[in-house]
Design a protein around this motif. Structure first.
Motif, PDB file in Angstrom:
ATOM      1  N   TYR A  44      63.614   2.764 -23.964  1.00 23.44           N
ATOM      2  CA  TYR A  44      63.206   2.391 -22.597  1.00 23.44           C
ATOM      3  C   TYR A  44      62.515   3.584 -21.912  1.00 23.44           C
ATOM      4  O   TYR A  44      61.508   3.418 -21.236  1.00 23.44           O
ATOM      5  CB  TYR A  44      64.411   1.933 -21.761  1.00 23.44           C
ATOM      6  N   MET A  69      59.054   3.670 -23.551  1.00 22.32           N
ATOM      7  CA  MET A  69      58.203   2.499 -23.265  1.00 22.32           C
ATOM      8  C   MET A  69      57.727   2.499 -21.822  1.00 22.32           C
ATOM      9  O   MET A  69      56.643   2.004 -21.521  1.00 22.32           O
ATOM     10  CB  MET A  69      58.987   1.199 -23.512  1.00 22.32           C
ATOM     11  N   PHE A  70      58.573   3.034 -20.919  1.00 25.14           N
ATOM     12  CA  PHE A  70      58.263   2.934 -19.488  1.00 25.14           C
ATOM     13  C   PHE A  70      57.968   4.292 -18.850  1.00 25.14           C
ATOM     14  O   PHE A  70      57.921   4.383 -17.622  1.00 25.14           O
ATOM     15  CB  PHE A  70      59.431   2.261 -18.746  1.00 25.14           C
ATOM     16  N   VAL A 102      62.154  -2.981 -14.794  1.00 23.08           N
ATOM     17  CA  VAL A 102      61.476  -2.770 -16.078  1.00 23.08           C
ATOM     18  C   VAL A 102      61.685  -4.011 -16.944  1.00 23.08           C
ATOM     19  O   VAL A 102      62.792  -4.535 -17.034  1.00 23.08           O
ATOM     20  CB  VAL A 102      61.990  -1.497 -16.801  1.00 23.08           C
ATOM     21  N   SER A 146      60.951  -5.318 -20.717  1.00 22.16           N
ATOM     22  CA  SER A 146      60.528  -4.946 -22.071  1.00 22.16           C
ATOM     23  C   SER A 146      60.556  -6.147 -23.004  1.00 22.16           C
ATOM     24  O   SER A 146      61.565  -6.859 -23.072  1.00 22.16           O
ATOM     25  CB  SER A 146      61.495  -3.865 -22.600  1.00 22.16           C
ATOM     26  N   ARG A 154      57.472  -2.395 -13.920  1.00 20.52           N
ATOM     27  CA  ARG A 154      56.775  -1.906 -15.128  1.00 20.52           C
ATOM     28  C   ARG A 154      57.032  -2.897 -16.267  1.00 20.52           C
ATOM     29  O   ARG A 154      58.177  -3.343 -16.455  1.00 20.52           O
ATOM     30  CB  ARG A 154      57.264  -0.507 -15.532  1.00 20.52           C
ATOM     31  N   ILE A 155      55.978  -3.198 -17.001  1.00 17.89           N
ATOM     32  CA  ILE A 155      56.079  -4.185 -18.084  1.00 17.89           C
ATOM     33  C   ILE A 155      55.499  -3.600 -19.371  1.00 17.89           C
ATOM     34  O   ILE A 155      54.411  -3.016 -19.360  1.00 17.89           O
ATOM     35  CB  ILE A 155      55.291  -5.477 -17.715  1.00 17.89           C
ATOM     36  N   PHE A 156      56.231  -3.775 -20.473  1.00 18.62           N
ATOM     37  CA  PHE A 156      55.800  -3.286 -21.793  1.00 18.62           C
ATOM     38  C   PHE A 156      56.253  -4.286 -22.845  1.00 18.62           C
ATOM     39  O   PHE A 156      57.391  -4.769 -22.763  1.00 18.62           O
ATOM     40  CB  PHE A 156      56.436  -1.920 -22.090  1.00 18.62           C
ATOM     41  N   PRO A 157      55.485  -4.608 -23.856  1.00 24.75           N
ATOM     42  CA  PRO A 157      54.102  -4.180 -24.086  1.00 24.75           C
ATOM     43  C   PRO A 157      53.143  -5.155 -23.398  1.00 24.75           C
ATOM     44  O   PRO A 157      53.592  -6.129 -22.790  1.00 24.75           O
ATOM     45  CB  PRO A 157      53.978  -4.294 -25.624  1.00 24.75           C
ATOM     46  N   LEU A 158      51.843  -4.918 -23.581  1.00 28.16           N
ATOM     47  CA  LEU A 158      50.841  -5.813 -22.984  1.00 28.16           C
ATOM     48  C   LEU A 158      50.248  -6.726 -24.045  1.00 28.16           C
ATOM     49  O   LEU A 158      49.310  -7.474 -23.786  1.00 28.16           O
ATOM     50  CB  LEU A 158      49.743  -4.982 -22.299  1.00 28.16           C
ATOM     51  N   GLU A 175      50.847   0.640 -24.432  1.00 26.18           N
ATOM     52  CA  GLU A 175      50.472   0.680 -23.015  1.00 26.18           C
ATOM     53  C   GLU A 175      51.456  -0.149 -22.205  1.00 26.18           C
ATOM     54  O   GLU A 175      51.952  -1.172 -22.667  1.00 26.18           O
ATOM     55  CB  GLU A 175      49.082   0.073 -22.815  1.00 26.18           C
ATOM     56  N   MET A 176      51.689   0.308 -20.976  1.00 28.56           N
ATOM     57  CA  MET A 176      52.506  -0.494 -20.059  1.00 28.56           C
ATOM     58  C   MET A 176      51.743  -0.672 -18.758  1.00 28.56           C
ATOM     59  O   MET A 176      50.872   0.121 -18.406  1.00 28.56           O
ATOM     60  CB  MET A 176      53.856   0.165 -19.798  1.00 28.56           C
TER      61      MET A 176
END
Ligand SMILES: C[S@@+](CC[C@H](N)C(=O)[O-])C[C@H]1O[C@@H](n2cnc3c(N)ncnc32)[C@H](O)[C@@H]1O
Length: 230
Positions: free
Chosen positions: A18, A21-22, A144, A146, A176-180, A220-221
């Protein structure tokens, strides 16, 4: 909210994942963090142990720990096999190999399960589902998400994504959002229209590179903040 356990892939990631990723900084970690669709991630268990404030929401939490583990055990071998047979789709940078990935996912769910009872009693694991949450306005500093939004673009439509993100901005000052990428490793077709719509509504949007990549190209996030934060 009815959820069929047999449709869920309860794979969870660790606090360290986390953080990567963020792009979570030490300052970010001291915020009131909402983990959205956290499933059996060990993020909350590990963050709580370190004294941070994390709440996780997921419709999965209507199930017992034993049920979640049994679903994990039912799917893990197939998923690792799919990964093994598509070597060009993955980057072995964080996890060293399909076996290492499996081990890390087992470790995450075990850490989650050890904390699940206490965390539920504390209100840290809440049954809630996008696109409508039962949480109060602006209760969190950072939400967040994920491996849920954008990843399941084939299964969840554009309206679901837009409504969900707006709901997250109702409960949190930053999202925040991951992944795109989608499960097919394509950039989500919803990303550009969402950037456009939220930009027109006055939000600040940034796509940021992060030091984590498992799906090839998935490093990318998206960070979304309200105007007064900047
Ligand atoms: C692939 S898992 C990701 C778990 C965790 N975020 C991680 O990255 O380690 C996707 C999660 O989304 C959850 N989910 C499914 N529908 C949801 C909804 N409507 N709102 C929030 N979470 C949902 C699933 O139960 C599952 O735990």
């Amino acid at each position: 909210m009815a959820m069929k356990l047999e449709t869920v892939v309860p794979f969870g990631r660790s606090l360290d994942e986390y953080i990567k990723m963020f792009n979570l900084t030490d300052a970010d970690l001291t915020k009131r963090i909402l983990g959205v669709g956290d499933g059996p991630a060990s993020f909350n268990a590990e963050a709580t142990k370190l004294g941070y404030t994390a709440t996780s929401i997921d419709p999965l939490y209507q199930f017992s720990g034993a049920e979640i583990l049994s679903r994990f055990n039912a799917v893990v071998d197939d998923i690792i096999e799919q990964v093994r047979t598509s070597p060009n789709d993955w980057v072995w940078m964080y996890h060293q190999s399909p076996d290492d990935l499996r081990q890390n996912r087992v470790h995450a769910i075990q850490t989650f399960l050890n904390d699940y009872g206490a965390g539920k009693a504390d209100g840290r694991y809440r049954i809630d589902a996008l696109p409508h949450l039962t949480l109060p306005d602006q209760a969190y500093d950072l939400a967040v998400c994920s491996h849920f939004l954008f990843l399941y673009s084939e299964q969840l439509d554009y309206s679901f994504h837009l409504e969900s993100i707006q709901e997250l901005l109702r409960v949190s000052r930053e999202v925040r959002i991951f992944p795109l990428l989608t499960l097919m490793r394509q950039r989500s077709p919803y990303l550009d229209p969402i950037l456009q719509t939220l930009g027109e509504q006055g939000y600040f949007l940034a796509i940021k590179k992060v030091p984590y990549e498992l799906q090839k190209g998935g490093n990318e996030m998206l960070a979304i903040t309200t105007k007064h934060d900047n």
